[in-house]
Design a protein around this motif. Structure first.
Motif, PDB file in Angstrom:
ATOM      1  N   ALA A  71       0.877  -1.199  -0.074  1.00  0.00           N
ATOM      2  CA  ALA A  71       0.088   0.051   0.170  1.00  0.00           C
ATOM      3  C   ALA A  71       0.854   1.281   0.002  1.00  0.00           C
ATOM      4  O   ALA A  71       0.596   2.278  -0.858  1.00  0.00           O
ATOM      5  CB  ALA A  71      -1.123  -0.032   1.166  1.00  0.00           C
ATOM      6  N   GLY A 105       3.698   1.068  -3.631  1.00  0.00           N
ATOM      7  CA  GLY A 105       2.993   1.070  -4.962  1.00  0.00           C
ATOM      8  C   GLY A 105       4.162   1.033  -6.043  1.00  0.00           C
ATOM      9  O   GLY A 105       4.875   0.107  -6.225  1.00  0.00           O
ATOM     10  N   ALA A 131      -3.995   0.822  -3.788  1.00  0.00           N
ATOM     11  CA  ALA A 131      -3.259   1.162  -2.287  1.00  0.00           C
ATOM     12  C   ALA A 131      -4.483   1.236  -1.350  1.00  0.00           C
ATOM     13  O   ALA A 131      -4.259   0.722  -0.036  1.00  0.00           O
ATOM     14  CB  ALA A 131      -2.518   2.729  -2.296  1.00  0.00           C
TER      15      ALA A 131
END
Length: 463
Positions: A357, A360, A441
Motif C-alpha cells: 500500500a 506502490g 493502495a
C-alpha cells in the motif's frame, strides 16, 4: 478385487501408504486452489476480449469461491454416505469435465457459469485433505502431515499465476481453464488406488438440503449486494432490499441449523472458544490468501504495465520460499502454541500489505516480489497452526464437521475479501477506465486492517 480397507492398503504399501494418501488429496487441493488463482492473470485479457469492466470480471474469482464456500459443507455428509474414495474421485472427474467446458465458453456468462461449476466441485474436494490427515495420522504427527498437505494449498496460489501468465502470453487465456484438468485426471487414478473404502458407515441420515439452499442463497445475495454497492447511491433502494433479504436468509439458515437433526453446520462446535477463535482466524486467512492473490496480478498488470508472464513470475519467489518454510511451520505446530504461530503469521502478512500500500509504483520488480514473499510466509505460519489448534481438541466423530467448518470459514473469508477488495478498487480513482495505483493502495490498506483485526480473537486462544 484389491482390498481397499485401511488394513489392506497398509498391508500392500506399508507405512508409506499414509503419505501416498496425503499426496492424493494434495493433488485435489492443488487443483482447486490452482483453479481459484490461475485465472487472475487472465482477467485483463478477458476484460479486453469480452468488453467488460472489473466490476463484472471479478465474478470469475468471486463466483468460484462462493460456490466452493457453499458446497464444501456437504463434504461431511458425503464422507459419511460414500467415503473419501468415492467422493473425491467423482468430484475430481466432474471438475475435469467442467474445466474443459469452461475453456470453450463463447460468452462471459457461460465462462462465469463454468467457474461456478468448478467452485462447486472444488468445495467438495478441499475438506477431504484435512479430514484424511486427522483420521489416519496420530496426534503427534498431524502438524507435519498438515505441513505437507498445506504445501498444496499454499504453493498452488504461488505457481498458479506463473503458469497462468505463461499460458496467456504464449497461447491464449482459455488455456488457464484447461490447466487443472491433467492434475485432476491423475488425482482420479490415485484416489481409486490409494484412498480407503470405509468398512462401516454411520446409519443413513437425511442431507440438510434446506440448509444448503438457504446458505447458498445467503452467500449469493450477500455477494451480489456488495457488488451492487458500486452503483450507490443511484441503486440504493435495490441495495437496501437485497441487504434485508440477505439478513433474512442468514437468520433463516441459523434457525434451520439449530433445529435440524443433522445440520449442515454444527453450531455447537462454535460454543467451544478455541474452535470459535480459530474459525475467525480462518476467515482472516482466507481474506489474506485470496484477496492478495487477486490483487497482486491485477495491480501490476493494470497500473504498472507488467505482462501476464511478469505478473506470474512476481509470485514465483514467494512460492519457492514458502515451499521451504511450510514444512517447518507444520513441525512447529506439533510443538508450539498455535496462538503464537498464528499471531506471527498475521503480523508478517499485515506488514506485507502495508508495504504494498505504501510503496506502490515507487519500487521495482524485486522489491514487489519481496513484499509478496513476506506475505506468503505469514500465510504459511497461519494455516497449519489454525488447523491443529482447532481440530486437535475434537473427538474423532467431530472431525468431518470440524474440518468442513474451518474450510468453510476460510473460503467465506476469501469470497467476502475478493468482493470487498474489488468494490474498493471500483470506488477508487480511475484513468481511461482502469484503476490507478491509488485505488489499489486503498484496497491494500483495507486488507491490512482486516487481517490485523483477526489478532484479537486469536489472542484469546489458549496456549
Amino acid at each position: 478385487m484389491a482390498d481397499q480397507s485401511v488394513e489392506g492398503l497398509r498391508a500392500r504399501y506399508g507405512d508409506r501408504w499414509r503419505w501416498l494418501a496425503v499426496l492424493t488429496v494434495v493433488l485435489g487441493t492443488m487443483a482447486t486452489v490452482l483453479s481459484a488463482t490461475v485465472v487472475n492473470v487472465a482477467l485483463h485479457d478477458i476484460m479486453v476480449e469480452f468488453g467488460i469492466r472489473q466490476g463484472q470480471v471479478h465474478w470469475l474469482a468471486t463466483g468460484f469461491i462462493a460456490a466452493m464456500t457453499t458446497t464444501m459443507l456437504a463434504s461431511a455428509w458425503l464422507l459419511d454416505r460414500f467415503g473419501v474414495r468415492k467422493t473425491l474421485s467423482t468430484a475430481m472427474a466432474m471438475f475435469t469435465l467442467i474445466s474443459l467446458a469452461g475453456g470453450l465458453a463463447p460468452t462471459p456468462e457461460l465462462l462465469i457459469a463454468a467457474r461456478i461449476g468448478q467452485g462447486a466441485m472444488a468445495g467438495l474436494m478441499q475438506p477431504m485433505g484435512m479430514y484424511l490427515v486427522f483420521r489416519i495420522f496420530p496426534a503427534d504427527q498431524r502438524g507435519r502431515a498438515m505441513g505437507i498437505y498445506g504445501m498444496g494449498v499454499i504453493l498452488a496460489p504461488a505457481l498458479g499465476p506463473v503458469l497462468g501468465g505463461f499460458l496467456v502470453d504464449q497461447f491464449h487465456w482459455r488455456w488457464v481453464m484447461f490447466a487443472p484438468a491433467p492434475v485432476t485426471l491423475l488425482g482420479v487414478w490415485m484416489a481409486l488406488r490409494f484412498l480407503p473404502s470405509p468398512r462401516s458407515r454411520p446409519a443413513p441420515y437425511m442431507f440438510d438440503l434446506s440448509g444448503m439452499v438457504l446458505l447458498g442463497a445467503a452467500v449469493a445475495v450477500t455477494l451480489e449486494t456488495l457488488n451492487r454497492l458500486q452503483d450507490w447511491p443511484g441503486d440504493s433502494v435495490r441495495i437496501a432490499w437485497q441487504g434485508a433479504l440477505a439478513a433474512i436468509l442468514i437468520i433463516g439458515f441459523i434457525v434451520r441449523e439449530r433445529r435440524a437433526a443433522h445440520p449442515l453446520v454444527r453450531l455447537a462446535l462454535l460454543r467451544e472458544p478455541v474452535f470459535l477463535y480459530a474459525t475467525l482466524g480462518a476467515m482472516a486467512l482466507g481474506l489474506a490468501l485470496f484477496g492478495s492473490t487477486y490483487l497482486i496480478p491485477l495491480f501490476v498488470q493494470t497500473s504498472l504495465g507488467f505482462s501476464a508472464t511478469e505478473a506470474g513470475l512476481l509470485m514465483l519467489p514467494a512460492g519457492v520460499v514458502l515451499g521451504m518454510v511450510f514444512p517447518v511451520a507444520g513441525r512447529l505446530a506439533d510443538k508450539r502454541s498455535a496462538r503464537g504461530l498464528v499471531l506471527f503469521g498475521i503480523a508478517m502478512f499485515a506488514c506485507s500489505a502495508v508495504l504494498f500500500a505504501a510503496t506502490g509504483a515507487l519500487v521495482g520488480f524485486v522489491w514487489l516480489a519481496l513484499w509478496a514473499v513476506v506475505g506468503r510466509i505469514g500465510i504459511g505460519f497461519m494455516l497449519p497452526a489454525l488447523s491443529t489448534g482447532a481440530l486437535n481438541p475434537l473427538a474423532p466423530e467431530q472431525l468431518g464437521a470440524g474440518s468442513s467448518t474451518i474450510n468453510f470459514a476460510r473460503q467465506l473469508g476469501g469470497a467476502l475479501g475478493v468482493n470487498i477488495v474489488a468494490l474498493t478498487i471500483e470506488f477508487g480513482e480511475h484513468e481511461g477506465g482502469l484503476p490507478t495505483v491509488s485505488a489499489f493502495a486503498s484496497a491494500w490498506w483495507l486488507v491490512a486492517v482486516c487481517v490485523a483485526l483477526a489478532a484479537v480473537p486469536i489472542w484469546k486462544m489458549r496456549a
